[in-house]
Design a protein around this motif. Structure first.
Motif, PDB file in Angstrom:
ATOM      1  N   SER A 151       0.827  -1.213   0.000  1.00 58.26           N
ATOM      2  CA  SER A 151       0.000   0.000   0.000  1.00 58.26           C
ATOM      3  C   SER A 151       0.860   1.261   0.000  1.00 58.26           C
ATOM      4  CB  SER A 151      -0.987  -0.007   1.163  1.00 58.26           C
ATOM      5  OG  SER A 151      -0.304  -0.015   2.389  1.00 58.26           O
ATOM      6  N   ILE A 152       2.015   1.228   0.680  1.00 56.84           N
ATOM      7  CA  ILE A 152       2.919   2.376   0.654  1.00 56.84           C
ATOM      8  C   ILE A 152       3.470   2.569  -0.761  1.00 56.84           C
ATOM      9  CG2 ILE A 152       5.123   3.282   1.521  1.00 56.84           C
ATOM     10  CD1 ILE A 152       4.434   1.697   4.169  1.00 56.84           C
ATOM     11  N   TYR A 153       3.844   1.479  -1.409  1.00 53.57           N
ATOM     12  CA  TYR A 153       4.337   1.552  -2.789  1.00 53.57           C
ATOM     13  C   TYR A 153       3.275   2.174  -3.700  1.00 53.57           C
ATOM     14  CZ  TYR A 153       6.149   0.332  -7.358  1.00 53.57           C
ATOM     15  OH  TYR A 153       6.594   0.401  -8.664  1.00 53.57           O
ATOM     16  N   GLN A 154       2.046   1.714  -3.590  1.00 51.98           N
ATOM     17  CA  GLN A 154       0.975   2.236  -4.436  1.00 51.98           C
ATOM     18  C   GLN A 154       0.793   3.737  -4.230  1.00 51.98           C
ATOM     19  OE1 GLN A 154      -2.323  -0.264  -3.393  1.00 51.98           O
ATOM     20  NE2 GLN A 154      -1.640  -1.935  -4.714  1.00 51.98           N
ATOM     21  N   GLU A 155       0.900   4.176  -2.988  1.00 53.71           N
ATOM     22  CA  GLU A 155       0.671   5.588  -2.674  1.00 53.71           C
ATOM     23  C   GLU A 155       1.859   6.480  -3.036  1.00 53.71           C
ATOM     24  OE1 GLU A 155      -0.275   8.367   1.218  1.00 53.71           O
ATOM     25  OE2 GLU A 155      -0.702   6.228   1.313  1.00 53.71           O
ATOM     26  N   HIS A 156       3.075   6.023  -2.820  1.00 50.30           N
ATOM     27  CA  HIS A 156       4.246   6.889  -2.929  1.00 50.30           C
ATOM     28  C   HIS A 156       5.180   6.592  -4.109  1.00 50.30           C
ATOM     29  CE1 HIS A 156       3.657   8.894   0.954  1.00 50.30           C
ATOM     30  NE2 HIS A 156       3.208   7.719   1.367  1.00 50.30           N
ATOM     31  N   CYS A 157       5.155   5.394  -4.660  1.00 46.31           N
ATOM     32  CA  CYS A 157       6.186   4.994  -5.632  1.00 46.31           C
ATOM     33  C   CYS A 157       5.632   4.618  -7.003  1.00 46.31           C
ATOM     34  CB  CYS A 157       6.976   3.794  -5.097  1.00 46.31           C
ATOM     35  SG  CYS A 157       7.539   3.963  -3.386  1.00 46.31           S
ATOM     36  N   GLN A 158       4.446   4.063  -7.018  1.00 44.55           N
ATOM     37  CA  GLN A 158       3.898   3.493  -8.246  1.00 44.55           C
ATOM     38  C   GLN A 158       3.730   4.531  -9.349  1.00 44.55           C
ATOM     39  OE1 GLN A 158       0.789   0.475  -7.903  1.00 44.55           O
ATOM     40  NE2 GLN A 158      -0.456   1.714  -9.279  1.00 44.55           N
ATOM     41  N   ASN A 159       3.417   5.752  -9.005  1.00 44.91           N
ATOM     42  CA  ASN A 159       3.197   6.778 -10.021  1.00 44.91           C
ATOM     43  C   ASN A 159       4.424   6.934 -10.927  1.00 44.91           C
ATOM     44  OD1 ASN A 159       1.549   8.830 -11.239  1.00 44.91           O
ATOM     45  ND2 ASN A 159       2.861  10.347 -10.251  1.00 44.91           N
ATOM     46  N   CYS A 160       5.616   6.814 -10.360  1.00 40.94           N
ATOM     47  CA  CYS A 160       6.842   6.948 -11.156  1.00 40.94           C
ATOM     48  C   CYS A 160       7.393   5.596 -11.614  1.00 40.94           C
ATOM     49  CB  CYS A 160       7.923   7.673 -10.355  1.00 40.94           C
ATOM     50  SG  CYS A 160       7.517   9.405 -10.021  1.00 40.94           S
TER      51      CYS A 160
ATOM     52  N   PRO B 150      13.502  13.178  -2.162  1.00 38.10           N
ATOM     53  CA  PRO B 150      13.414  12.487  -0.867  1.00 38.10           C
ATOM     54  C   PRO B 150      11.947  12.245  -0.497  1.00 38.10           C
ATOM     55  CG  PRO B 150      14.540  14.620  -0.655  1.00 38.10           C
ATOM     56  CD  PRO B 150      14.082  14.490  -2.077  1.00 38.10           C
ATOM     57  N   THR B 151      11.724  11.261   0.331  1.00 40.63           N
ATOM     58  CA  THR B 151      10.365  10.995   0.815  1.00 40.63           C
ATOM     59  C   THR B 151      10.252  11.441   2.261  1.00 40.63           C
ATOM     60  OG1 THR B 151      10.863   8.802   1.680  1.00 40.63           O
ATOM     61  CG2 THR B 151      10.211   8.927  -0.646  1.00 40.63           C
ATOM     62  N   ASP B 152       9.043  11.499   2.728  1.00 35.01           N
ATOM     63  CA  ASP B 152       8.810  11.818   4.141  1.00 35.01           C
ATOM     64  C   ASP B 152       8.364  10.563   4.895  1.00 35.01           C
ATOM     65  OD1 ASP B 152       6.318  11.540   2.997  1.00 35.01           O
ATOM     66  OD2 ASP B 152       5.481  13.376   3.835  1.00 35.01           O
ATOM     67  N   LEU B 153       8.776   9.413   4.400  1.00 36.81           N
ATOM     68  CA  LEU B 153       8.380   8.149   5.024  1.00 36.81           C
ATOM     69  C   LEU B 153       9.126   7.943   6.340  1.00 36.81           C
ATOM     70  CD1 LEU B 153       8.423   5.773   1.917  1.00 36.81           C
ATOM     71  CD2 LEU B 153       6.430   6.826   2.994  1.00 36.81           C
ATOM     72  N   ALA B 154       8.432   7.403   7.320  1.00 30.24           N
ATOM     73  CA  ALA B 154       9.040   7.020   8.593  1.00 30.24           C
ATOM     74  C   ALA B 154       9.876   5.761   8.371  1.00 30.24           C
ATOM     75  CB  ALA B 154       7.947   6.744   9.629  1.00 30.24           C
ATOM     76  N   PRO B 155      10.864   5.508   9.225  1.00 31.40           N
ATOM     77  CA  PRO B 155      11.697   4.310   9.056  1.00 31.40           C
ATOM     78  C   PRO B 155      10.897   3.009   8.930  1.00 31.40           C
ATOM     79  CG  PRO B 155      12.738   5.779  10.614  1.00 31.40           C
ATOM     80  CD  PRO B 155      11.386   6.371  10.294  1.00 31.40           C
ATOM     81  N   ILE B 156       9.826   2.844   9.675  1.00 25.89           N
ATOM     82  CA  ILE B 156       9.027   1.609   9.567  1.00 25.89           C
ATOM     83  C   ILE B 156       8.365   1.529   8.191  1.00 25.89           C
ATOM     84  CG2 ILE B 156       6.944   2.588  10.656  1.00 25.89           C
ATOM     85  CD1 ILE B 156       8.193  -1.055  10.949  1.00 25.89           C
ATOM     86  N   GLU B 157       7.954   2.666   7.641  1.00 24.29           N
ATOM     87  CA  GLU B 157       7.357   2.671   6.304  1.00 24.29           C
ATOM     88  C   GLU B 157       8.420   2.348   5.247  1.00 24.29           C
ATOM     89  OE1 GLU B 157       3.810   5.921   6.426  1.00 24.29           O
ATOM     90  OE2 GLU B 157       5.841   6.691   6.780  1.00 24.29           O
TER      91      GLU B 157
END
Length: 127
Positions: A26-35, A88-95
């Protein structure tokens, strides 16, 4: 009930992997998949694919840094050069741990769990 029985048959490592992988999807879909694309295929000569496990394996200790700090400069993935900027992303280490578990175990990659402790250790060494 069947889910409970199947879950009880999994090792702690398998349960941890499943948790990280599902969250990472779900994180990939939200933050990475677009690119990087739905299947990690990248975007022609602009954005590298995530399907080259050789690049991912060779840079495994740097992947968390790439996500946290972005990436500038030329890289070569699957014999193709890419010289664009990843912000850069604003993802937390667990994300970061979850999305790296997903990416490094999807698109033909099989690299195992990237857990929080690994990511925190790698982030502490970012240049």
């Amino acid at each position: 009930m069947i889910t409970a029985i199947v879950s009880s048959c999994q090792s702690d490592a398998q349960v941890e992997f499943s948790r990280y992988y599902a969250g990472g999807a779900s994180i990939y879909q939200e933050h990475c998949q677009n690119c990087h694309g739905e299947k990690g295929e990248g975007l022609q000569s602009l954005i590298p694919p995530l399907t080259d496990s050789i690049y991912l394996k060779n840079n495994k200790k740097l992947l968390a840094c790439f996500l946290q700090n972005g990436l500038k400069g030329k890289i070569t993935v699957n014999k193709s050069d890419f010289d664009d900027e990843m912000k850069p992303t604003d993802l937390a280490p667990i994300e970061i741990a979850k999305v790296l578990t997903y990416v490094t175990n999807s698109f033909g990659n099989k690299m195992g769990t990237v857990n929080l402790q690994m990511v925190e250790g790698d982030l502490a060494k970012c240049r």
